[in-house]
Design an enzyme around this catalytic site. Structure first.
Site, PDB file in Angstrom:
ATOM      1  N   LYS A  44       0.698  -1.159   0.087  1.00 25.50           N
ATOM      2  CA  LYS A  44       0.001  -0.057   0.068  1.00 25.50           C
ATOM      3  C   LYS A  44       0.710   1.294   0.015  1.00 25.50           C
ATOM      4  O   LYS A  44       0.198   2.286  -0.216  1.00 25.50           O
ATOM      5  CB  LYS A  44      -0.924   0.044   1.277  1.00 25.50           C
ATOM      6  CG  LYS A  44      -1.607  -1.144   1.401  1.00 25.50           C
ATOM      7  CD  LYS A  44      -2.617  -1.160   2.854  1.00 25.50           C
ATOM      8  CE  LYS A  44      -3.050  -2.542   3.195  1.00 25.50           C
ATOM      9  NZ  LYS A  44      -3.514  -2.469   4.588  1.00 25.50           N
ATOM     10  N   GLY A  45       2.044   1.188   0.363  1.00 31.61           N
ATOM     11  CA  GLY A  45       2.913   2.202   0.708  1.00 31.61           C
ATOM     12  C   GLY A  45       3.078   3.225  -0.336  1.00 31.61           C
ATOM     13  O   GLY A  45       3.481   4.308  -0.411  1.00 31.61           O
ATOM     14  N   GLU A 101       7.637   2.968  -6.066  1.00 32.96           N
ATOM     15  CA  GLU A 101       7.661   2.310  -4.643  1.00 32.96           C
ATOM     16  C   GLU A 101       7.944   3.435  -3.822  1.00 32.96           C
ATOM     17  O   GLU A 101       8.481   4.671  -3.952  1.00 32.96           O
ATOM     18  CB  GLU A 101       9.086   1.351  -4.371  1.00 32.96           C
ATOM     19  CG  GLU A 101       8.616   0.143  -4.464  1.00 32.96           C
ATOM     20  CD  GLU A 101       8.222  -0.328  -2.981  1.00 32.96           C
ATOM     21  OE1 GLU A 101       7.654   0.491  -2.303  1.00 32.96           O
ATOM     22  OE2 GLU A 101       8.587  -1.554  -2.615  1.00 32.96           O
ATOM     23  N   ASP A 102       7.497   3.215  -2.357  1.00 33.64           N
ATOM     24  CA  ASP A 102       7.607   4.257  -1.290  1.00 33.64           C
ATOM     25  C   ASP A 102       9.132   4.327  -0.939  1.00 33.64           C
ATOM     26  O   ASP A 102       9.701   5.345  -0.821  1.00 33.64           O
ATOM     27  CB  ASP A 102       6.765   3.876  -0.159  1.00 33.64           C
ATOM     28  CG  ASP A 102       6.738   2.511   0.425  1.00 33.64           C
ATOM     29  OD1 ASP A 102       7.548   1.680  -0.168  1.00 33.64           O
ATOM     30  OD2 ASP A 102       6.032   2.369   1.342  1.00 33.64           O
ATOM     31  N   ASP A 105      14.569  -0.372   1.143  1.00 30.11           N
ATOM     32  CA  ASP A 105      15.409  -0.682   2.251  1.00 30.11           C
ATOM     33  C   ASP A 105      16.531  -1.796   1.882  1.00 30.11           C
ATOM     34  O   ASP A 105      17.549  -1.315   1.576  1.00 30.11           O
ATOM     35  CB  ASP A 105      14.387  -1.063   3.593  1.00 30.11           C
ATOM     36  CG  ASP A 105      15.122  -1.006   5.004  1.00 30.11           C
ATOM     37  OD1 ASP A 105      15.808  -0.218   5.056  1.00 30.11           O
ATOM     38  OD2 ASP A 105      14.226  -2.111   5.399  1.00 30.11           O
ATOM     39  N   LYS A 133      17.105   4.212   1.217  1.00 26.97           N
ATOM     40  CA  LYS A 133      17.952   3.817   2.556  1.00 26.97           C
ATOM     41  C   LYS A 133      19.162   3.005   2.018  1.00 26.97           C
ATOM     42  O   LYS A 133      19.159   1.931   2.370  1.00 26.97           O
ATOM     43  CB  LYS A 133      17.315   3.204   3.460  1.00 26.97           C
ATOM     44  CG  LYS A 133      16.686   3.904   4.318  1.00 26.97           C
ATOM     45  CD  LYS A 133      16.062   3.006   5.770  1.00 26.97           C
ATOM     46  CE  LYS A 133      14.876   3.383   6.246  1.00 26.97           C
ATOM     47  NZ  LYS A 133      14.184   2.464   7.326  1.00 26.97           N
ATOM     48  N   PHE A 154      13.776   4.879  10.766  1.00 25.07           N
ATOM     49  CA  PHE A 154      12.365   4.255  10.484  1.00 25.07           C
ATOM     50  C   PHE A 154      11.587   5.545  10.308  1.00 25.07           C
ATOM     51  O   PHE A 154      11.477   6.231  11.293  1.00 25.07           O
ATOM     52  CB  PHE A 154      11.968   3.375  11.372  1.00 25.07           C
ATOM     53  CG  PHE A 154      10.799   2.722  11.085  1.00 25.07           C
ATOM     54  CD1 PHE A 154      11.022   1.701  10.096  1.00 25.07           C
ATOM     55  CD2 PHE A 154       9.483   3.091  11.254  1.00 25.07           C
ATOM     56  CE1 PHE A 154       9.745   0.882   9.838  1.00 25.07           C
ATOM     57  CE2 PHE A 154       8.466   2.517  10.664  1.00 25.07           C
ATOM     58  CZ  PHE A 154       8.622   1.223   9.993  1.00 25.07           C
ATOM     59  N   VAL A 155      10.946   5.612   8.862  1.00 23.88           N
ATOM     60  CA  VAL A 155      10.374   6.828   8.841  1.00 23.88           C
ATOM     61  C   VAL A 155       8.870   6.386   8.401  1.00 23.88           C
ATOM     62  O   VAL A 155       8.423   5.307   8.026  1.00 23.88           O
ATOM     63  CB  VAL A 155      10.896   7.564   7.444  1.00 23.88           C
ATOM     64  CG1 VAL A 155      12.209   8.355   7.892  1.00 23.88           C
ATOM     65  CG2 VAL A 155      10.834   6.618   6.146  1.00 23.88           C
ATOM     66  N   ASP A 161       3.943   3.486   6.501  1.00 19.87           N
ATOM     67  CA  ASP A 161       3.417   3.167   7.884  1.00 19.87           C
ATOM     68  C   ASP A 161       4.038   2.424   8.922  1.00 19.87           C
ATOM     69  O   ASP A 161       5.277   1.830   8.637  1.00 19.87           O
ATOM     70  CB  ASP A 161       1.958   2.139   7.531  1.00 19.87           C
ATOM     71  CG  ASP A 161       2.493   0.702   7.381  1.00 19.87           C
ATOM     72  OD1 ASP A 161       3.470   0.288   6.640  1.00 19.87           O
ATOM     73  OD2 ASP A 161       2.161  -0.128   8.033  1.00 19.87           O
ATOM     74  N   ARG A 167       0.129   6.724   7.526  1.00 20.16           N
ATOM     75  CA  ARG A 167       0.240   6.871   5.882  1.00 20.16           C
ATOM     76  C   ARG A 167      -0.277   7.940   5.636  1.00 20.16           C
ATOM     77  O   ARG A 167       0.039   8.544   4.430  1.00 20.16           O
ATOM     78  CB  ARG A 167      -0.560   5.699   5.284  1.00 20.16           C
ATOM     79  CG  ARG A 167       0.051   4.303   5.388  1.00 20.16           C
ATOM     80  CD  ARG A 167      -0.748   3.055   4.539  1.00 20.16           C
ATOM     81  NE  ARG A 167      -0.764   1.914   5.050  1.00 20.16           N
ATOM     82  CZ  ARG A 167       0.288   1.312   4.706  1.00 20.16           C
ATOM     83  NH1 ARG A 167       1.324   1.668   3.844  1.00 20.16           N
ATOM     84  NH2 ARG A 167       0.351  -0.038   5.134  1.00 20.16           N
TER      85      ARG A 167
END
Ligand code: IMP
Ligand code: MG
Length: 181
Positions: A44-45, A101-102, A105, A133, A154-155, A161, A167
């Site tokens: 969902k990001g 993509e959000d 990582d 990241k 962590f954001v 989320d 979100r």
């Protein structure tokens, strides 16, 4: 309860997000021209980012969605074991596909997506991520468009989320450490 009170700080304010997305949209529009690319949102990001990116692109393009889940991680780290929950609607053979993509990582989620979509023979397959990241990378991935390189924190916000919340924040923030524990 105010979600803002859970944040240690704002990392990227809304006006910087919007300015960068406008630039990305213009660059993508120049690169793709009249090829009618298909933007693939990773749910969902990626949904908030894709909806603004799409509106920043002045060329004809289509939108599609894919949902994947990663198993067995912790609440702030994905495991790299990935499964498709909802597949694309579109047939991507011979299409120019841009994954939206959000955040990248470790890279495991995107690596799996790219491997899966490549077997369907798109004309091209590129990646656009809002956040990167780099420090956390475990598998190498070539990123074609990156909004912001961020440190290993962590954001949340703007699609990202923690435990399905935050979100809707219109900026990227860092959660207070006590929120995970
Ligand atoms: P990767 O497989 O480790 O690259 O993880 C990618 C996914 O983990 C992203 O699509 C996010 O859903 C989630 N993720 C990674 N870092 C963060 C973060 O800082 N905040 C929120 N979600 C994150
Ligand atoms: Mg997530």
């Amino acid at each position: 309860m105010r979600l803002e009170d859970h944040l240690a700080k704002i990392l990227i304010p809304s006006d910087r997000l919007q300015a960068r997305i406008y630039e990305l949209g213009a660059q993508i529009a120049r690169d793709y021209g009249d090829t009618r690319p298909l933007l693939v949102c990773v749910l969902k990001g990626g949904v908030i980012f894709m909806s603004d990116l799409s509106r920043a692109m002045s060329i004809p393009h289509e939108l599609d969605f894919m949902a994947i889940s990663s198993y067995g991680g912790t609440r702030t780290e994905s495991s790299g074991v990935v499964r498709i929950l909802m597949d694309l609607n579109a047939n991507i053979e011979n299409r120019h596909v841009l994954i939206v993509e959000d955040i990248i990582d470790t890279g495991h989620t995107l690596h799996y997506m790219v491997d899966t979509l490549r077997t369907r023979n798109p004309a091209s397959l590129k990646i656009c991520t809002l956040l990167n990241k780099q420090e956390r990378r475990e598998v190498e991935i070539k990123l074609d468009y990156v909004g912001f390189d961020i440190p290993n924190e962590f954001v949340v916000g703007y699609g990202l989320d923690f435990d399905e919340l935050y979100r809707n924040l219109p900026y990227i923030g860092v959660l207070k450490p006590e929120m995970y524990s």
